[in-house]
Design an enzyme around this catalytic site. Structure first.
Site, PDB file in Angstrom:
ATOM      1  N   GLU A  58      -8.597  -8.247 -13.134  1.00  0.00           N
ATOM      2  CA  GLU A  58      -8.053  -8.067 -11.995  1.00  0.00           C
ATOM      3  C   GLU A  58      -7.235  -6.836 -11.798  1.00  0.00           C
ATOM      4  O   GLU A  58      -6.862  -5.813 -12.985  1.00  0.00           O
ATOM      5  CB  GLU A  58      -6.934  -8.980 -11.911  1.00  0.00           C
ATOM      6  CG  GLU A  58      -7.043 -10.953 -11.723  1.00  0.00           C
ATOM      7  CD  GLU A  58      -8.000 -10.448 -10.160  1.00  0.00           C
ATOM      8  OE1 GLU A  58      -7.556 -10.306 -10.232  1.00  0.00           O
ATOM      9  OE2 GLU A  58      -8.475 -12.512 -11.212  1.00  0.00           O
ATOM     10  N   CYS A  64       0.415 -15.783 -12.475  1.00  0.00           N
ATOM     11  CA  CYS A  64      -0.530 -14.288 -12.957  1.00  0.00           C
ATOM     12  C   CYS A  64       0.131 -13.377 -11.768  1.00  0.00           C
ATOM     13  O   CYS A  64      -0.215 -12.880 -12.440  1.00  0.00           O
ATOM     14  CB  CYS A  64      -1.278 -15.238 -12.374  1.00  0.00           C
ATOM     15  SG  CYS A  64      -2.251 -16.499 -13.339  1.00  0.00           S
ATOM     16  N   HIS A  93      -8.017 -13.370 -16.649  1.00  0.00           N
ATOM     17  CA  HIS A  93      -8.638 -14.692 -15.496  1.00  0.00           C
ATOM     18  C   HIS A  93      -9.568 -15.282 -16.516  1.00  0.00           C
ATOM     19  O   HIS A  93     -10.212 -14.950 -16.732  1.00  0.00           O
ATOM     20  CB  HIS A  93      -8.901 -15.135 -14.132  1.00  0.00           C
ATOM     21  CG  HIS A  93      -7.136 -15.628 -13.087  1.00  0.00           C
ATOM     22  ND1 HIS A  93      -6.700 -14.070 -12.326  1.00  0.00           N
ATOM     23  CD2 HIS A  93      -6.682 -16.047 -13.876  1.00  0.00           C
ATOM     24  CE1 HIS A  93      -5.646 -14.866 -12.091  1.00  0.00           C
ATOM     25  NE2 HIS A  93      -5.958 -15.702 -12.585  1.00  0.00           N
TER      26      HIS A  93
END
Length: 208
Positions: free
Chosen positions: A84, A148, A167
């Site tokens: 991410e 998250c 993730h």
């Protein structure tokens, strides 16, 4: 003599349909493997609770003074290990394990809308592609506006961008705990290399 570096890696505990959270399983596998003799690795399981995360993350930065903190979470829709790029401050409406969500629906009142990691996720992804891992790696700019994303933004805000979020798919869809642990080690080694430039160039990754 090579200087020692501290790296903190967190995974999440159970929530919803994820009675066994693949992120914490992957982090435990990473702990068995370690990150080499020059890295002090500290791992923590975080509950899926906004208020606990909000208190725990600054405490981890204060306690360990790490070079890098990597948060790992599970995504039911992921089929690859996903790096991410940024965390978002607003839009947190999903209830946590305590049936709570922030009244302001944001991580940090008055904080920037989003914060990018200082790690070049594209370069990290290219580096990983060149290794020929048995796990697919991709990149994303949307960590999902749940715990998250909330943890990631909180850590990015705390560290001025010296954090990362990864993730992982649920266990067996398609990767084993062993595969995820090895992939996580390769990911973090590549991130540490990126923090100590020069980085490399190449291709092989896409954003989802």
């Amino acid at each position: 003599m090579e200087r020692r570096r501290a790296v903190v890696v967190t995974g999440f505990g159970p929530f919803g349909e994820h009675n066994v959270n693949a992120s914490w399983v992957a982090v435990q596998e990473l702990e068995k493997l370690g990150l080499g003799d020059s890295v002090d690795l500290y791992v923590y399981e975080m509950p899926v609770e906004y208020q606990t995360v909000q208190q725990l993350i600054p405490a981890l930065w204060e306690k360990h003074r790490p070079q890098l903190v990597v948060h790992v979470g599970v995504s039911g829709t992921a089929t690859a290990v996903t790096l991410e790029k940024c965390g978002r401050n607003e839009g947190y409406k999903g209830l946590d394990n305590c049936r709570f969500c922030p009244g302001s629906q944001c991580c940090v009142d008055g904080g920037p809308e989003s914060i990018d990691s200082i790690i070049d996720m594209d370069a990290v992804c290219r580096r990983l592609s060149s290794l020929g891992l048995d796990v697919s790696v991709t990149i994303s700019q949307d960590a999902g506006r749940y715990l998250c994303d909330f943890a990631y933004y909180t850590s990015l805000y705390q560290s001025r961008g010296r954090a990362a979020f990864v993730h992982v798919p649920p266990l067996g869809r398609p990767y084993s705990a062993h595969q995820l642990g090895h992939a996580l080690r390769a990911v973090i080694e590549a991130m540490l290399a990126d923090l100590e430039p020069p980085g490399d160039t190449g291709s092989g990754c896409h954003e989802r």
